[in-house]
Write a protein that holds these residues in place. Structure first.
Motif, PDB file in Angstrom:
ATOM      1  N   SER A 241     -20.553  14.070 -76.114  1.00 40.04           N
ATOM      2  CA  SER A 241     -19.652  15.023 -76.714  1.00 40.04           C
ATOM      3  C   SER A 241     -19.336  16.118 -75.583  1.00 40.04           C
ATOM      4  N   ILE A 242     -18.086  16.694 -75.590  1.00 35.86           N
ATOM      5  CA  ILE A 242     -17.747  17.709 -74.888  1.00 35.86           C
ATOM      6  C   ILE A 242     -17.957  18.918 -75.819  1.00 35.86           C
ATOM      7  N   ILE A 243     -18.562  20.116 -75.409  1.00 38.93           N
ATOM      8  CA  ILE A 243     -18.715  21.221 -76.502  1.00 38.93           C
ATOM      9  C   ILE A 243     -18.418  22.319 -75.680  1.00 38.93           C
ATOM     10  N   ILE A 244     -17.707  23.240 -76.283  1.00 36.31           N
ATOM     11  CA  ILE A 244     -17.286  24.509 -75.459  1.00 36.31           C
ATOM     12  C   ILE A 244     -17.583  25.462 -76.457  1.00 36.31           C
ATOM     13  N   ILE A 245     -18.533  26.374 -76.184  1.00 38.03           N
ATOM     14  CA  ILE A 245     -18.954  27.551 -77.058  1.00 38.03           C
ATOM     15  C   ILE A 245     -18.456  28.754 -76.249  1.00 38.03           C
ATOM     16  N   GLN A 246     -17.644  29.606 -76.819  1.00 34.12           N
ATOM     17  CA  GLN A 246     -17.393  30.661 -76.165  1.00 34.12           C
ATOM     18  C   GLN A 246     -16.909  32.023 -76.950  1.00 34.12           C
ATOM     19  N   GLY A 247     -16.829  33.059 -76.505  1.00 31.95           N
ATOM     20  CA  GLY A 247     -16.520  34.344 -77.234  1.00 31.95           C
ATOM     21  C   GLY A 247     -15.082  34.327 -76.690  1.00 31.95           C
ATOM     22  N   ASP A 248     -14.385  35.189 -77.554  1.00 38.51           N
ATOM     23  CA  ASP A 248     -12.928  35.370 -77.235  1.00 38.51           C
ATOM     24  C   ASP A 248     -12.757  36.637 -76.676  1.00 38.51           C
ATOM     25  N   HIS A 249     -13.616  37.745 -76.836  1.00 37.62           N
ATOM     26  CA  HIS A 249     -13.412  38.830 -75.873  1.00 37.62           C
ATOM     27  C   HIS A 249     -15.064  39.518 -75.944  1.00 37.62           C
ATOM     28  N   GLY A 250     -15.052  40.519 -75.178  1.00 41.23           N
ATOM     29  CA  GLY A 250     -16.351  41.206 -75.256  1.00 41.23           C
ATOM     30  C   GLY A 250     -16.662  41.737 -76.504  1.00 41.23           C
ATOM     31  N   SER A 251     -18.116  42.513 -76.434  1.00 40.51           N
ATOM     32  CA  SER A 251     -18.547  43.070 -77.509  1.00 40.51           C
ATOM     33  C   SER A 251     -17.636  44.205 -78.097  1.00 40.51           C
ATOM     34  N   ARG A 252     -17.128  44.898 -77.310  1.00 43.09           N
ATOM     35  CA  ARG A 252     -16.364  46.104 -77.450  1.00 43.09           C
ATOM     36  C   ARG A 252     -17.195  47.322 -78.124  1.00 43.09           C
ATOM     37  N   LEU A 253     -18.475  47.503 -77.725  1.00 42.59           N
ATOM     38  CA  LEU A 253     -19.235  48.523 -77.995  1.00 42.59           C
ATOM     39  C   LEU A 253     -19.137  49.844 -77.249  1.00 42.59           C
ATOM     40  N   GLY A 283     -28.647  20.712 -67.036  1.00 41.96           N
ATOM     41  CA  GLY A 283     -27.934  22.076 -67.267  1.00 41.96           C
ATOM     42  C   GLY A 283     -28.012  23.005 -66.064  1.00 41.96           C
ATOM     43  N   ASN A 284     -27.201  24.152 -66.168  1.00 47.45           N
ATOM     44  CA  ASN A 284     -27.528  25.110 -65.197  1.00 47.45           C
ATOM     45  C   ASN A 284     -26.984  26.516 -65.492  1.00 47.45           C
ATOM     46  N   TYR A 285     -27.303  27.631 -64.817  1.00 44.55           N
ATOM     47  CA  TYR A 285     -26.879  28.791 -65.320  1.00 44.55           C
ATOM     48  C   TYR A 285     -26.307  29.438 -63.929  1.00 44.55           C
ATOM     49  N   ASN A 286     -24.820  29.686 -64.134  1.00 42.80           N
ATOM     50  CA  ASN A 286     -23.997  30.277 -63.126  1.00 42.80           C
ATOM     51  C   ASN A 286     -23.763  31.737 -62.996  1.00 42.80           C
ATOM     52  N   LEU A 287     -24.127  32.386 -62.080  1.00 41.52           N
ATOM     53  CA  LEU A 287     -23.755  33.917 -62.181  1.00 41.52           C
ATOM     54  C   LEU A 287     -22.693  34.247 -61.316  1.00 41.52           C
ATOM     55  N   LYS A 288     -21.622  33.128 -61.105  1.00 44.56           N
ATOM     56  CA  LYS A 288     -20.393  33.532 -60.490  1.00 44.56           C
ATOM     57  C   LYS A 288     -19.342  34.189 -61.439  1.00 44.56           C
ATOM     58  N   PRO A 289     -18.740  35.178 -61.157  1.00 37.00           N
ATOM     59  CA  PRO A 289     -17.865  35.901 -62.192  1.00 37.00           C
ATOM     60  C   PRO A 289     -16.829  34.617 -62.705  1.00 37.00           C
ATOM     61  N   ALA A 290     -16.511  34.607 -63.924  1.00 37.02           N
ATOM     62  CA  ALA A 290     -15.633  33.383 -64.325  1.00 37.02           C
ATOM     63  C   ALA A 290     -14.719  33.858 -65.514  1.00 37.02           C
ATOM     64  N   ASN A 291     -13.565  33.836 -65.120  1.00 32.70           N
ATOM     65  CA  ASN A 291     -12.602  34.539 -66.279  1.00 32.70           C
ATOM     66  C   ASN A 291     -12.370  33.221 -67.416  1.00 32.70           C
ATOM     67  N   VAL A 292     -12.596  33.251 -68.680  1.00 36.87           N
ATOM     68  CA  VAL A 292     -12.648  31.970 -69.460  1.00 36.87           C
ATOM     69  C   VAL A 292     -11.475  31.398 -69.486  1.00 36.87           C
ATOM     70  N   SER A 293     -10.293  31.974 -69.110  1.00 38.60           N
ATOM     71  CA  SER A 293      -9.111  31.334 -69.479  1.00 38.60           C
ATOM     72  C   SER A 293      -8.902  30.496 -68.155  1.00 38.60           C
ATOM     73  N   ASP A 294      -9.344  30.654 -66.886  1.00 30.82           N
ATOM     74  CA  ASP A 294      -9.317  30.087 -65.747  1.00 30.82           C
ATOM     75  C   ASP A 294     -10.251  29.131 -65.689  1.00 30.82           C
ATOM     76  N   THR A 295     -11.411  29.268 -66.068  1.00 37.54           N
ATOM     77  CA  THR A 295     -12.612  28.203 -66.107  1.00 37.54           C
ATOM     78  C   THR A 295     -12.188  27.073 -67.101  1.00 37.54           C
ATOM     79  N   LEU A 296     -11.316  27.360 -68.183  1.00 31.39           N
ATOM     80  CA  LEU A 296     -11.158  26.261 -68.858  1.00 31.39           C
ATOM     81  C   LEU A 296     -10.189  24.996 -68.451  1.00 31.39           C
ATOM     82  N   LYS A 297      -9.670  25.402 -67.323  1.00 34.04           N
ATOM     83  CA  LYS A 297      -8.772  24.554 -66.564  1.00 34.04           C
ATOM     84  C   LYS A 297      -9.676  23.306 -66.004  1.00 34.04           C
TER      85      LYS A 297
END
Length: 297
Positions: A241-253, A283-297
């Protein structure tokens, strides 16, 4: 609270990586509103332009490049949406199932159904599409006379989202593989009314936006997601399976700081983003900044 949340985040990352997910630790959204962020990542566009910010709540998204891509590959869609964004109203896609849940009316959990007055209010709200604002008015004027429980106001996002996640889990396992399943859950989402075991707190507040309450609601929904992942794994669906789990924006706290600095955007709009690819061996943990819209490409 901060130390406990740090321990939890480390545990969460480890759990995803152990299940061969790629976790992006500095993922963020370019937008702080659902109706802007969802069109942006569905169209792989992180630019703050009219294409992404023209929508109002409840409107149909006019363009959907992600769905176009899946449709061209022959996928049939199963969509679970709320009343913020319309993802089902596309004639060019083959939609097997469209499940919509409303957030602007009263949600009745099982314990609330014992209250006859509450049941009548729910019926009127659904029958005549009266918004939850009407219910708040009724509560403020008549609540003390009829013992109307207040938790039905604040829990208009969490409870429907948990129900939809249960439905999604059942449908995916029943499908025996194949198809595209897309779900938009408003969880975690303020106000935060669940503890880490997904039990409602005894004292609920309509404006509870504390960090500790946010972390507990994150723990609640993540525990449900992992129940879903375990079922996929035990039924031998996960590896294919291809599974993408993501939030649509930040916590806005906190209030958004428009300083233009990159770290402000990442901190204030940081959101969860994890991807599982078919036959992934590690799997891995990546700490490079990633805009979710760009990363989905």
């Amino acid at each position: 609270t901060l130390f406990r949340s740090k321990d939890y985040v480390d545990q969460l990352i480890s759990s995803y990586v152990e299940n061969n997910f790629h976790v992006f630790g500095r993922a963020y959204s370019a937008f702080d509103k659902t109706i802007h962020s969802i069109p942006s990542f569905l169209n792989f566009s992180s630019v703050n332009n009219d294409h992404n910010t023209k929508y109002k709540s409840g409107e149909k998204i006019q363009e959907n490049k992600l769905f176009d891509n899946l449709n061209n590959k022959g996928y049939v869609f199963n969509i679970y949406e709320n009343d913020f964004i319309d993802l089902c109203n596309f004639e060019k896609y083959e939609i097997n199932k469209c499940t919509k849940y409303r957030t602007d009316i009263l949600f009745l959990p099982e314990e609330g159904k014992k209250n006859k007055v509450l049941s009548v209010l729910r019926y009127l709200a659904e029958r005549y599409r009266i918004s939850i604002l009407w219910y708040k008015l009724a509560l403020s004027n008549f609540g003390k006379f009829f013992n109307i429980p207040p938790y039905n106001i604040v829990d208009r996002y969490g409870a429907p989202s948990l129900n939809i996640l249960d439905q999604l889990t059942f449908d995916v396992i029943s499908s025996k593989g194949g198809g595209a399943f897309v779900a938009h859950l408003l969880m975690p989402h303020a106000p935060f009314v669940y503890n880490l075991s997904c039990e409602k707190k005894v004292q609920l507040k309509d404006n509870d936006r504390s960090y500790s309450s946010y972390i507990m609601q994150v723990q609640c929904i993540q525990s449900k997601i992992f129940e879903f992942i375990k079922l996929l794994k035990s039924n031998h669906y996960l590896e294919n399976s291809i599974i993408i789990i993501q939030g649509d924006h930040g916590s806005r706290l906190t209030n958004y700081i428009k300083s233009g600095l990159d770290y402000d955007t990442i901190d204030l709009h940081s959101t969860f983003f994890a991807v599982h690819l078919p036959r992934a061996k590690v799997g891995n943990y990546n700490l490079k900044p990633a805009n979710v819209s760009d990363t989905l490409k």
